[in-house]
Write a protein that holds these residues in place. Structure first.
Motif, mmCIF file in Angstrom:
data_model
loop_
_atom_site.group_PDB
_atom_site.id
_atom_site.type_symbol
_atom_site.label_atom_id
_atom_site.label_comp_id
_atom_site.label_asym_id
_atom_site.label_seq_id
_atom_site.Cartn_x
_atom_site.Cartn_y
_atom_site.Cartn_z
ATOM 1 N N GLN A 255 1.604 4.595 1.080
ATOM 2 C CA GLN A 255 1.139 5.391 2.206
ATOM 3 C C GLN A 255 1.846 6.750 2.233
ATOM 4 O OE1 GLN A 255 -1.222 4.438 4.305
ATOM 5 N NE2 GLN A 255 -1.159 6.283 5.554
ATOM 6 N N GLY B 258 1.892 9.300 9.408
ATOM 7 C CA GLY B 258 1.618 8.442 8.261
ATOM 8 C C GLY B 258 1.947 6.988 8.509
ATOM 9 N N PRO C 255 -5.354 1.945 4.697
ATOM 10 C CA PRO C 255 -4.310 0.972 4.403
ATOM 11 C C PRO C 255 -4.801 -0.257 3.669
ATOM 12 C CG PRO C 255 -4.997 0.759 6.676
ATOM 13 C CD PRO C 255 -5.758 1.895 6.100
ATOM 14 N N ASN D 242 0.850 -1.187 0.000
ATOM 15 C CA ASN D 242 0.000 0.000 0.000
ATOM 16 C C ASN D 242 0.889 1.241 0.000
ATOM 17 O OD1 ASN D 242 -2.629 1.414 0.334
ATOM 18 N ND2 ASN D 242 -1.670 2.097 2.232
#
Length: 241
Positions: free
Chosen positions: A156, A173, A216, A154
């Motif tokens: 991010q 984050g 996420p 993912n």
């Protein structure tokens, strides 16, 4: 002399301080005037070392901080010192701040003019860090690929802080314990898939425009093979495998 009425050819003048003569401005037979400087004497029992602090590091150094110094003339022998003064002005050309470090020199080994490598020991605090190689800069934001498990990644967005060596501080984050891709040389099944992820992250087509909208889960997930993962300890950089 006034007591004898006879002139004397020599007179002893006692220096106000002991040390080494580093400048001599008179010669034998020269006439001098009252107040004229004859010699320059330096006390080298303590020496000053001027360190150049980068602009981003200047705020972390305080007066009284300890320092370890290594001189080229004495490899493998560290010297200890303490910060006694920090210049209040920033050098506009080099973008550095001068810090004066006082180093004991009772044996006289350190000579004026020598160069030294300085390590300043500033106060420490816990910080969440990732390897610098794990951060992908898109131009508008920084991304880190987080391992979702089962070969899924993912993208991010993260907010970065200070940089030290091979690691960079993550202000927001990520959370401690998450696994991230630490090598840029990982394989992704589809380059177009990665392109779609990047587009969604930078707001192309009106998607994924804010960090608050990120989750996420699969929206920004991509398949990956051979990705180099590392855990996030939070307090200190993780050891390399």
């Amino acid at each position: 002399m006034l007591a004898t009425g006879r002139p004397v050819r020599t007179a002893t003048l006692t220096a106000p301080a002991s040390g080494f003569v580093i400048d001599k401005k008179v010669v034998q037979g020269q006439s001098i005037q009252a107040g004229e400087e004859l010699y320059t004497i330096a006390d080298l029992s303590d020496v000053w070392v001027e360190a150049q602090l980068r602009e981003e590091d200047a705020g972390r150094v305080r007066i009284g901080a300890t320092a370890t110094l290594q001189f080229t003339s004495y490899p493998g022998r560290p010297f200890s010192g303490r910060v006694t003064y920090i210049d209040p002005m920033l050098g506009e050309q080099a973008r550095t701040v001068k810090a004066r470090i006082t180093v004991p020199n009772s044996d006289g080994r350190i000579k004026p003019g020598m160069y030294a490598t300085v390590i300043l020991n500033s106060s420490t605090q816990s910080a969440l860090t990732v390897p610098r190689s794990a951060v992908v800069q898109t131009g508008e934001r920084a991304l880190v690929f987080v391992d979702l498990g089962n070969g899924k990644l993912n993208a991010q967005p993260v907010r970065l802080g200070r940089t030290g060596g091979e690691y960079v501080e993550v202000l927001s984050g990520l959370t401690s314990g998450q696994r991230v891709v630490t090598s840029a040389q990982f394989l992704i099944d589809s380059e177009s898939n990665l392109g779609e992820v990047m587009k969604s992250m930078i707001g192309v087509g009106g998607q994924g425009g804010t960090m608050s909208g990120m989750t996420p889960e699969p929206t920004n997930a991509v398949d990956a093979k051979g990705a180099d993962m590392r855990g996030m300890p939070g307090m200190s950089p993780p050891p390399k495998r």
